[in-house]
Design a protein around this motif. Structure first.
Motif, PDB file in Angstrom:
ATOM      1  N   LEU A 156      11.376   6.766  -0.918  1.00  0.00           N
ATOM      2  CA  LEU A 156      12.069   5.731  -1.693  1.00  0.00           C
ATOM      3  C   LEU A 156      11.648   4.359  -1.168  1.00  0.00           C
ATOM      4  CD1 LEU A 156      14.332   4.699  -3.630  1.00  0.00           C
ATOM      5  CD2 LEU A 156      15.942   5.067  -1.771  1.00  0.00           C
ATOM      6  N   SER A 157      11.316   3.450  -2.097  1.00  0.00           N
ATOM      7  CA  SER A 157      10.909   2.117  -1.668  1.00  0.00           C
ATOM      8  C   SER A 157      11.142   1.123  -2.795  1.00  0.00           C
ATOM      9  CB  SER A 157       9.429   2.109  -1.272  1.00  0.00           C
ATOM     10  OG  SER A 157       9.014   0.826  -0.872  1.00  0.00           O
ATOM     11  N   TRP A 216      -0.753   1.885   3.935  1.00  0.00           N
ATOM     12  CA  TRP A 216      -0.279   0.502   3.840  1.00  0.00           C
ATOM     13  C   TRP A 216      -1.416  -0.413   3.428  1.00  0.00           C
ATOM     14  CZ3 TRP A 216       0.368   3.733   7.984  1.00  0.00           C
ATOM     15  CH2 TRP A 216       1.664   4.202   8.222  1.00  0.00           C
ATOM     16  N   PHE A 217      -1.068  -1.482   2.703  1.00  0.00           N
ATOM     17  CA  PHE A 217      -1.987  -2.578   2.403  1.00  0.00           C
ATOM     18  C   PHE A 217      -1.983  -3.555   3.564  1.00  0.00           C
ATOM     19  CE2 PHE A 217      -1.031  -1.284  -2.011  1.00  0.00           C
ATOM     20  CZ  PHE A 217      -2.325  -1.241  -2.524  1.00  0.00           C
ATOM     21  N   SER A 218      -3.130  -4.207   3.796  1.00  0.00           N
ATOM     22  CA  SER A 218      -3.163  -5.330   4.723  1.00  0.00           C
ATOM     23  C   SER A 218      -2.557  -6.547   4.034  1.00  0.00           C
ATOM     24  CB  SER A 218      -4.599  -5.621   5.159  1.00  0.00           C
ATOM     25  OG  SER A 218      -5.372  -6.003   4.032  1.00  0.00           O
ATOM     26  N   ILE A 229       5.915   5.900   0.491  1.00  0.00           N
ATOM     27  CA  ILE A 229       5.579   4.966  -0.585  1.00  0.00           C
ATOM     28  C   ILE A 229       5.563   3.557  -0.009  1.00  0.00           C
ATOM     29  CG2 ILE A 229       6.314   4.001  -2.805  1.00  0.00           C
ATOM     30  CD1 ILE A 229       7.711   6.666  -3.355  1.00  0.00           C
ATOM     31  N   GLU A 230       4.537   2.795  -0.343  1.00  0.00           N
ATOM     32  CA  GLU A 230       4.402   1.433   0.163  1.00  0.00           C
ATOM     33  C   GLU A 230       3.910   0.524  -0.964  1.00  0.00           C
ATOM     34  OE1 GLU A 230       4.820  -1.516   3.038  1.00  0.00           O
ATOM     35  OE2 GLU A 230       5.344   0.617   3.170  1.00  0.00           O
ATOM     36  N   TRP A 231       4.497  -0.670  -1.068  1.00  0.00           N
ATOM     37  CA  TRP A 231       4.156  -1.625  -2.120  1.00  0.00           C
ATOM     38  C   TRP A 231       3.154  -2.656  -1.617  1.00  0.00           C
ATOM     39  CZ3 TRP A 231       5.897  -1.947  -7.208  1.00  0.00           C
ATOM     40  CH2 TRP A 231       6.900  -1.034  -7.569  1.00  0.00           C
ATOM     41  N   SER A 232       2.382  -3.207  -2.569  1.00  0.00           N
ATOM     42  CA  SER A 232       1.564  -4.379  -2.255  1.00  0.00           C
ATOM     43  C   SER A 232       2.452  -5.620  -2.248  1.00  0.00           C
ATOM     44  CB  SER A 232       0.446  -4.540  -3.290  1.00  0.00           C
ATOM     45  OG  SER A 232       0.998  -4.760  -4.575  1.00  0.00           O
ATOM     46  N   PHE A 272       0.971  -3.190  -7.330  1.00  0.00           N
ATOM     47  CA  PHE A 272       0.456  -1.869  -6.988  1.00  0.00           C
ATOM     48  C   PHE A 272       1.337  -1.246  -5.900  1.00  0.00           C
ATOM     49  CE2 PHE A 272      -3.042  -4.652  -8.176  1.00  0.00           C
ATOM     50  CZ  PHE A 272      -3.654  -3.941  -9.196  1.00  0.00           C
ATOM     51  N   PHE A 273       1.236   0.071  -5.788  1.00  0.00           N
ATOM     52  CA  PHE A 273       1.912   0.757  -4.686  1.00  0.00           C
ATOM     53  C   PHE A 273       1.094   1.969  -4.275  1.00  0.00           C
ATOM     54  CE2 PHE A 273       3.743   2.491  -8.567  1.00  0.00           C
ATOM     55  CZ  PHE A 273       3.753   3.872  -8.354  1.00  0.00           C
ATOM     56  N   LEU A 274       1.218   2.328  -3.011  1.00  0.00           N
ATOM     57  CA  LEU A 274       0.516   3.460  -2.412  1.00  0.00           C
ATOM     58  C   LEU A 274       1.478   4.614  -2.207  1.00  0.00           C
ATOM     59  CD1 LEU A 274      -1.456   1.550   0.381  1.00  0.00           C
ATOM     60  CD2 LEU A 274      -2.494   2.654  -1.600  1.00  0.00           C
TER      61      LEU A 274
END
Length: 897
Positions: free
Chosen positions: A102-103, A202-204, A157-160, A165-167
């Protein structure tokens, strides 16, 4: 006595499972504790538990970027949306599947949930301050779209940063890139190459790099580039052609932790920090993209289940479920911001400190923990006992704590220096199951299940004074009467005895009962005795006459909830129909009782009527909370909750059974959490009577009277407003009318303003004309002002006027204003101690100043001045005046101090 107790806090447990969350400002930490959520204030050093409760243990929690909405999801996919500032659950929803991730997006418009292999994007429910029209949506949960690309459970789940976008990271060894809305030239991308489950992605900060971490300790650095090692055919392509651009692995790193695998990881884009928690209890902090190891520290003996970083990147939060540990670590100063751990095993007993500010709990893990009620934190842990601690009790003054243990010792603890200063043992090895302390703190008595005798020691010398024989079965309960005249014991031989141990004859009066004795409680006035027996009966006896005066059947009241494996209904199960722990209220008018069920019962002692039943837990993850059998959970092999599915786990380490054969405790610590049953092992009333606490399976539950600040007008009409109240106060100078109007509005600031505006000369007249209905309210308000206000004499004049004018009414209604009188007494004692301490600190300064202001020095100075002027009359006058002024000066100094 007021009976409207409500759940206020949960202590004793700080983390169970699921993910941890920092608030947007990084000062609060949200931790799932069973089916509830506890919020830790890391700046003010306090904690509170949100009042809502799920029907199952919480699996995932999510917080909006503004920190105003909290979404919690239990193991069955049931969600509760909570308003965090007001602590109110505002919406219930079901995802109809188990939520594994969940994110919330950084923009606060969407959130993504992982439902097994599926991914769903939802709109965040709007609030009046975010919606353009200032109104709430009619349908709070609206699904945006769904993705079905993964082949196994989604783990992370990780967001930009731009929320476009999300990963997602999955157990299918891949990570994938998704877009919230349709983007030109973008197609969902698969990042494959890991050999085990991908823990996180994760995004940088610039979104040019993606980092992925897998379970085997591999860290991959992905970038949107052309082939790193192009082939001959690719060399012939146009260098300006971007058709071959895609996400590729440009660098690989490895944690190198031997046999330990990665359990959790977190990345902070702003500072490029990557933190990973391993299965051996070690965590590592790395700086990306160079993968420089900054710190490595062992913080637990078991797996680290979750790690997160606050927004500024300064604090790291870790959760370890097997030992119930929660830690917040500041990596720059290498220090702990928060370090808490609950009891490893089930808690057995508890006791309030005499001042009502602390609670002491004991457990089967051999530890004794002292909890601060205001902060909710454990302030000290004693580990000297080598086996389960069965009972605890304070001496009357409150600085000495006594505990009994199955290791055969009774220990006395100094709660000022936090040390064990005395240990009592028997001539033979015994496992002590109960204990009692004489109110004077001179004598301690203990009983054992191995011996039928009661052992008595002297606290001063530590010597065994006597062994009381008479019982024909194990001693199960002990209690001293509050006046210290008698010792009451209960046994499994179906008798209770009243011992006169301080008399020369040392006689005992046997009380015959119908079943084994479970617990004993003595009324605060030492005139009545309550006994709980195995057949669910509560009997009340006169201590002076040794005769039964009343009794009630509590089997129907306490019975409730069936175990997973019970073949009878809850109404016919015998194991839950008795009270293991009973306690009188502070004023002796009520009796609180709890047992091996989900109910706590409050009885009136005078009428023998059940006043209220409190439900300890509604958590269906615990055995014994359901009233009826769920036929959907029945299989041919028996109840589904009792089937061992450990061998079916997908991960190898989850299939390994490290528990000892045939043991329910020991070996793997997680075995104790497999099928816990709801029960109450101990209860206690606070000394002020405004709260009580219960030791249950989920932790230490505190129920208190609602003392929150709220608008509660009393006898209000249209003419009474803050403006009219101030007009009466300032223009008409009708102080009694202004005070009554302020109390009717019940606004703290307005009451304080009227209170301070009344002249000291008019206090007596104002209090004398005050209606009786406002006396208790005024008494409570004045007591609070006495503790806070610097106007000491002013507050004392109010208290004196209240006692003088309404002393007869206060005496006649002592039970109604008992709490207010206690608050006044505490405020007076606090003021007296502060003044005494101030006087002790200033006494040497006063002596010095008095010594410097001697008469001779003043006289000599004034005569010298007069001689210099050549005035004989001034010489004589100066001498006389100097003596007089010196005398006055001395008196003035004394008066000031």
């Amino acid at each position: 006595m007021k009976t409207d107790f409500k759940f206020s806090n949960l202590l004793g447990t700080v983390y169970c499972q699921g993910n941890l969350l920092f608030s947007p400002d990084g000062t609060h930490l949200f931790s799932p504790v069973g089916n509830r959520v506890t919020v830790f204030d890391l700046v003010e050093n306090k904690s509170h538990t949100l009042p809502f409760a799920h029907r199952k243990n919480i699996a995932r929690i999510g917080l909006t970027p503004r920190g105003n909405l909290l979404l919690t999801v239990d193991e069955d996919g049931h969600a509760i949306l909570t308003n965090v500032p007001r602590r109110i659950a505002i919406y219930h929803f079901s995802f109809r599947a188990q939520v594994t991730a969940l994110s919330f997006s950084p923009s606060g418009r969407h959130f993504v949930v992982g439902l097994g292999r599926k991914i769903e994007v939802w709109h965040v429910p709007s609030t009046p301050d975010t919606n353009a029209d200032g109104e709430l949506e009619f349908a709070p949960f609206v699904r945006h779209h769904r993705h079905t690309g993964h082949f196994d459970i989604v783990r992370h789940i990780e967001w930009s940063s731009d929320s476009r976008f999300f990963l997602t990271a999955s157990k299918d060894l891949t990570a994938r890139i998704w877009s919230v809305n349709q983007e030109d030239g973008f197609t969902p991308t698969v990042l494959s190459g890991h050999k085990q489950t991908v823990i996180g992605a994760w995004f940088s900060e610039d979104q040019e790099t993606i980092y992925t971490v897998s379970k085997d300790g591999a860290v991959f650095d992905w970038r949107y580039v052309k082939p790193v090692n192009p082939t001959e055919d690719e060399d012939m392509l146009d260098p300006d052609d971007d058709s071959d651009m895609r996400w590729r692995i440009v660098q690989k790193h490895y944690f190198m932790q031997g046999s330990a695998h990665v359990r959790c990881a977190a990345f902070h884009p702003g500072s490029n920090l990557l933190v990973a928690g391993f299965s051996n209890g070690i965590f590592g902090l790395y700086e990306m993209p160079d993968f420089n190891n900054i710190h490595k520290l062992s913080i637990s003996q078991n797996d680290i289940d979750f790690v997160t970083i606050n927004k500024s990147g300064e604090w790291l939060a870790f959760g370890a479920s097997k030992l119930g540990q929660l830690l917040v670590w500041e990596w720059q100063s290498e220090s702990y911001i928060l370090k808490q751990q609950g009891h490893f095993d089930s808690m057995n007993s508890l006791v309030y400190s005499p001042d009502g500010q602390r609670i002491v709990t004991t457990a089967d893990d051999g530890k004794i923990k002292v909890w601060d009620i205001d902060s909710g934190f454990c302030i000290v842990t004693f580990t000297e006992h080598t086996s389960g601690v069965t009972a605890c009790e304070f001496a009357k003054r409150g600085n000495v704590l006594f505990t009994s243990s199955l290791d055969g010792s009774i220990r006395a603890w100094d709660l000022i220096r936090y040390r064990n200063f005395r240990t009592f043992t028997a001539p033979t090895r015994l496992s002590f199951s109960c204990m009692a302390v004489d109110p004077s703190g001179e004598v301690v008595a203990a009983g054992s299940l191995d011996s039928f005798d009661i052992h008595i020691w002297s606290v001063q010398s530590g010597q065994l004074l006597d062994r009381l024989s008479g019982h024909e079965g194990p001693v199960s309960a002990l209690a001293f009467s509050p006046n210290g005249d008698s010792l009451i014991s209960g046994s499994w031989d179906r008798t209770a005895r009243i011992w006169s141990i301080f008399n020369r004859t040392q006689t005992s009066e046997p009380l015959q009962l119908q079943a084994d004795v479970l617990d004993i409680a003595v009324r605060p006035d030492s005139l009545q005795l309550a006994i709980s027996t195995l057949d669910g009966q509560l009997t009340f006896w006169s201590v002076a006459d040794a005769e039964q005066v009343a009794g009630l059947d509590g089997r129907r009241d306490v019975s409730g909830g069936r175990k997973f494996g019970d073949r009878r209904t809850a109404a016919n199960v015998s194991g839950t129909k008795s009270f293991n722990s009973i306690r009188y209220s502070t004023d002796g008018s009520c009796l609180l009782a709890g047992g091996n069920s989900k109910y706590i019962c409050l009885y009136s002692v005078t009428t023998m009527v059940l006043l209220k039943k409190f439900t300890v837990s509604v958590n269906l993850s615990l055995s014994g909370t359901q009233e009826f059998l769920n036929s959907n959970r029945l299989t041919e092999a028996g109840p589904a909750d009792e089937l061992d599915d450990q061998g079916e786990a997908s991960d190898r380490e989850d299939r390994i059974d490290s528990s000892l054969p045939g043991s329910k405790r020991g070996g793997d610590p997680s075995a104790r959490k497999k099928l816990p049953a709801v029960r109450v092992n101990g209860i206690a009333f606070s000394p002020t009577g405004t709260a009580f606490c219960a030791v249950s399976t989920e932790g230490l539950l505190i129920y208190s009277l609602d003392t929150a600040i709220q608008f509660d007008p009393f006898d209000l009409n249209m003419e009474i407003t803050p403006a009219s109240t101030l007009n009466v106060l300032e223009s008409e100078r009708d102080y009694i009318k202004a005070l009554v109007m302020a109390f009717r509005l019940n606004e703290a600031g307005l009451i304080k303003r009227v209170f301070q505006a009344i002249p000291a000369s008019d206090i007596s007249l104002t209090v004398g004309d005050l209606p009786i209905v406002y006396v208790s309210r005024l008494l409570r308000f004045v007591a609070a002002q006495t503790e806070q206000s610097p106007h000491i004499e002013f507050c004392l004049l109010w208290i004196k006027a209240l006692i003088d004018k309404h002393g007869a009414w206060l005496t006649a209604n002592r039970s109604k204003v008992d709490v207010e009188l206690r608050i006044v007494s505490r405020a007076m004692a606090k003021m007296r101690d502060e003044i005494r301490r101030l006087a002790d600190e200033n006494v040497y300064m006063v002596d010095y100043l008095l010594g410097q202001a001697g008469k001779e020095s003043d006289k000599g100075m004034k005569v010298a001045v007069a001689k210099a002027k050549g005035d004989d009359a001034m010489i004589n006058m100066g001498v006389n005046r100097g003596a007089e002024e010196s005398s006055e000066s001395d008196d003035e100094w004394i008066g000031l101090e």
